[in-house]
Design a protein around this motif. Structure first.
Motif, mmCIF file in Angstrom:
data_model
loop_
_atom_site.group_PDB
_atom_site.id
_atom_site.type_symbol
_atom_site.label_atom_id
_atom_site.label_comp_id
_atom_site.label_asym_id
_atom_site.label_seq_id
_atom_site.Cartn_x
_atom_site.Cartn_y
_atom_site.Cartn_z
ATOM 1 N N LEU A 30 0.831 -1.204 0.000
ATOM 2 C CA LEU A 30 0.000 0.000 0.000
ATOM 3 C C LEU A 30 0.868 1.259 0.000
ATOM 4 C CD1 LEU A 30 -2.839 1.202 0.139
ATOM 5 C CD2 LEU A 30 -2.708 1.034 2.637
ATOM 6 N N ASP B 13 0.986 4.101 -2.815
ATOM 7 C CA ASP B 13 0.714 5.480 -2.414
ATOM 8 C C ASP B 13 1.850 6.417 -2.827
ATOM 9 O OD1 ASP B 13 0.653 7.348 0.604
ATOM 10 O OD2 ASP B 13 -0.701 7.594 -1.093
ATOM 11 N N LYS C 143 -6.637 3.340 0.424
ATOM 12 C CA LYS C 143 -6.018 3.585 1.735
ATOM 13 C C LYS C 143 -7.080 3.620 2.834
ATOM 14 C CE LYS C 143 -2.967 6.796 2.160
ATOM 15 N NZ LYS C 143 -2.345 8.136 2.062
#
Length: 741
Positions: free
Chosen positions: A130, A134, A147
């Motif tokens: 993640l 991101d 998220k």
């Protein structure tokens, strides 16, 4: 289905390396060793470098054009493809976390830390992917949505993990309480029951013990002694009730069910305190009694009480169920965001492809205009290099992409060379493997669901087998009861025959005596004649009563034989008479067991009911059970009102209403009492074999189960209408015509 096979990935990789090595050797022999000799643009530029000046200009244009194409391709390879791979990996890891949550909630204490460590590893990898996604797309709305869903999923998993140690602790406390409550109840009962027996023995005989002198009757039957006996009995019942309330709280399925149990506990505790105070005032108070009862009551009062522990555990279970459901929703939302991200990446790739196509078209036009003189050479280069090498590979790659879109995931993607097309082919192969893995995971889930369904079917069959076994045991018990009943009835019939025969003979002797008296009537005075007639009438009346009750006793014996025998052939039977006879049989049976038993039987029979084709022994057994249960309920309610000192005790009249009604299609038979009714949770189980609310020595739990089987064998149904504290109504509906099956 025929399985499509292809080269093993390791073999394909070896083949590719061999091809690349061959290309490297060829390039070495040709003397071409530029730093970017593997690029398509470099190869085109080297091919056109030796052409004429116009061809050099065309080469420059080609260089610029193909540089733009390379940039578009790199954007696809370096941005879109990694973004797709990261999104798919996140979706896979989120599914793993959602699947791991139920494992955490169902794990045993010994398995929990192992599973927790596995979940922690998956969570770390999920967080790492993640963060990578991101960092590449910090402002993308879909990444922000992923998220947010991931944060919710992480919080839920952490909450479940932190709750489980407390859940295990509460479970262990419940197990300890489930062993302590019966032990303390038995300890208290072991003190109370001897005290009750000693008090009863004292009231009956006057002896406190075998060594002391008996007390006079006025003292041992005084109000204080009777009140002490009553308080001891009440204390025994209340101690049993608080044990049952705490036990019910420990096995409750919802927290809302525990609160009324705790309120009942507090009410019963008050009564116990009153009884203990009353018993303590007596000299017969057992010193250990108060300690044993207080220890039992303490299990339902402090912070670690049965009610508090049960509520805490149920709240954890409810919270975990809510989090599991929320995890499913979050997983779906996360997958939706992943799909949206994939679509956005795909649109970017399509745009890059379109730009590349436009650039290629423009370059070709410029090359044709500028390279008129060198068109043959440029045409040969385009045909030999671009057409036969590049476009053929792109065509094969495009065709493979279409087959993948059509669902063919088994055949591997061919990867050759080390250029941009080879990188696209490698990325497509990674996509194919991920899609194939997801497809296999879906197949595993379908197989797991089918296995669960099979297990449910087997469980259902096992329950039916258990019920059948219970019915067989019940019928064997009834058969044994029938044998005993038949023997007892045979022994009773002999004195009944003597009573009937001698009463008939006595009646004949009275007739002969009347004839003799008539012969000598002239010698008797009027007063003597009246006295003889009065005595004669009384004797005749007594003999008629003896014969009537003897016949009635004989019918009862006959009914007992029929009941004990069970089954039998169908025959036309008067339903009103059958219900009347068996209700009286149930009434007298109850009277024989309890001389204080009183109940009013009210009959509201339909005069048009007539006869039905039934098995009279079996149907009689049904109404014998119904009336017996109704009498038990009304008698119990009357005793409770009397013991509680309620003002309703004087107004309450135990009543059983027997009602029949004939409709166009069926016969409706009703037995209604004004007892305490049946709670809803008990009403659902009253037809289960061996389920009973009576004490162990007063009921087997077979009566209503067998009654239900008998009514179903007659093609009818039983409906229970009840209002707790008010009444219970058993409604039997039988078809007017019995089915031949």
């Amino acid at each position: 289905m025929t399985e499509t096979t292809g080269p093993h990935p390791a073999e394909a990789e070896n083949n590719t390396e061999a091809e690349n090595n061959t290309e490297a050797e060829s390039n070495t022999e040709a003397g071409q060793r530029p730093a970017l000799h593997r690029r398509i643009s470099t190869q085109l530029y080297a091919g056109i470098f030796g052409a004429l000046a116009l061809t050099i200009v065309a080469g420059v244009v080609s260089w610029i054009s193909f540089t733009n194409i390379s940039k578009s391709q790199n954007r696809v390879n370096e941005e879109s493809v990694p973004e797709l791979a990261g999104a798919f990996r996140l979706a896979e890891l989120s599914n793993s976390l959602v699947a791991a949550a139920p494992r955490l909630t169902t794990a045993s204490p010994s398995q929990f830390w192992t599973i927790s460590e596995e979940v922690r590893t998956v969570r770390q990898e999920f967080k790492k992917n993640l963060e990578l996604l991101d960092s590449e797309n910090p402002e993308d709305v879909h990444v922000l949505g992923i998220k947010e869903s991931a944060r919710t999923l992480e919080i839920n998993i952490a909450t479940i993990t932190s709750d489980m140690p407390h859940y295990y602790n509460l479970t262990r406390q419940i197990e300890v309480l489930q062993s302590q409550i019966p032990a303390l109840h038995d300890q208290a009962a072991g003190i109370i029951l001897p005290a009750i027996d000693d008090q009863l023995f004292f009231q009956v005989t006057g002896y406190r013990d075998l060594d002391s002198e008996p007390v006079d009757a006025s003292t041992r039957t005084s109000g204080d002694e009777l009140l002490l006996y009553r308080h001891l009995n009440a204390l025994q019942a209340d101690v049993a009730q608080v044990s049952e309330l705490m036990g019910s709280a420990l096995i409750a399925s919802t927290a809302e069910f525990v609160e009324p149990l705790q309120e009942s506990f507090e009410s019963v505790e008050g009564r116990i305190r009153i009884s203990l105070a009353s018993v303590a005032a007596s000299e017969q108070m057992v010193p250990e009694l108060r300690s044993a009862v207080n220890e039992l009551l303490a299990l339902g009062r402090d912070d670690q009480s049965a009610f508090k522990v049960s509520v805490d555990r149920l709240e954890i279970i409810e919270r975990q169920n809510e989090l599991l459901a929320q995890n499913q929703v979050v997983a779906v939302e996360l997958l939706d965001e992943v799909r949206a991200l994939v679509e956005a990446a795909r649109d970017g790739a399509d745009q890059a492809t379109e730009n590349s196509a436009q650039t290629i078209t423009t370059a070709r036009i410029l090359l044709v205009i500028i390279s008129i003189i060198g068109i043959i050479g440029s045409g040969l280069i385009s045909w030999l290099f671009v057409g036969r090498v590049l476009l053929r590979r792109i065509g094969r790659l495009s065709g493979r992409m279409r087959t993948l879109a059509g669902g063919d995931l088994e055949e591997e993607v061919e990867v050759s060379g080390r250029d941009e097309i080879a990188e696209m082919a490698s990325a497509l192969e990674v996509f194919r493997r991920h899609a194939l893995e997801i497809q296999r995971l879906n197949l595993v889930e379908e197989l797991a669901q089918e296995l669960s369904s099979r297990n449910d079917e087997l469980q259902s069959v096992l329950e039916e087998l258990s019920q059948a076994q219970d019915q067989i045991v019940a019928r064997e018990k009834l058969a044994a009861l029938g044998e005993v009943t038949a023997g007892v009835a045979h022994e009773i019939r002999n004195p009944l025959n003597f009573i009937n025969n001698f009463s008939a003979a006595s009646a004949e002797l009275l007739e002969e005596m009347n004839e003799i008296v008539e012969e000598f009537s002239d010698d008797l005075t009027g007063e003597q004649r009246d006295l003889l007639e009065e005595i004669n009438q009384d004797l005749n009346d007594n003999l008629e009563r003896i014969q009537s009750h003897g016949n009635r006793a004989n019918r009862i014996v006959q009914d007992m034989l029929l009941m004990g025998r069970g089954g039998g052939d169908t025959q036309l039977t008067s339903i009103n008479d059958l219900i009347h006879e068996h209700s009286l049989l149930a009434y007298h049976s109850a009277r024989a067991q309890d001389p204080d038993f009183q109940v009013t039987l009210e009959e509201e029979f339909d005069p048009d009911m007539g006869q039905l084709e039934v098995v009279p022994q079996d149907l009689g057994r049904v109404f014998l059970n119904f009336v017996a249960n109704a009498g038990y309920a009304t008698n119990k309610k009357q005793k409770e009102l009397i013991e509680s000192g309620s003002s309703e005790a004087n107004d309450y009249s135990p009543t059983i209403v027997l009602r029949t009604r004939r409709t166009d299609e069926s016969a409706v038979l009703i037995v209604k009492d004004n007892g305490n009714g049946i709670p809803p949770e008990v009403a659902e189980k009253i037809f289960d074999p061996f389920f009973t609310t009576k004490p162990t020595n007063e009921g087997t739990g077979l009566g209503l189960a067998l009654s239900n089987d008998i009514i179903r064998e007659h093609g009818g149904t039983i409906t229970v209408n009840t209002e707790p504290g008010e009444f219970t109504e058993m409604v039997v509906e039988l078809p007017l015509t019995r089915s031949s099956s």
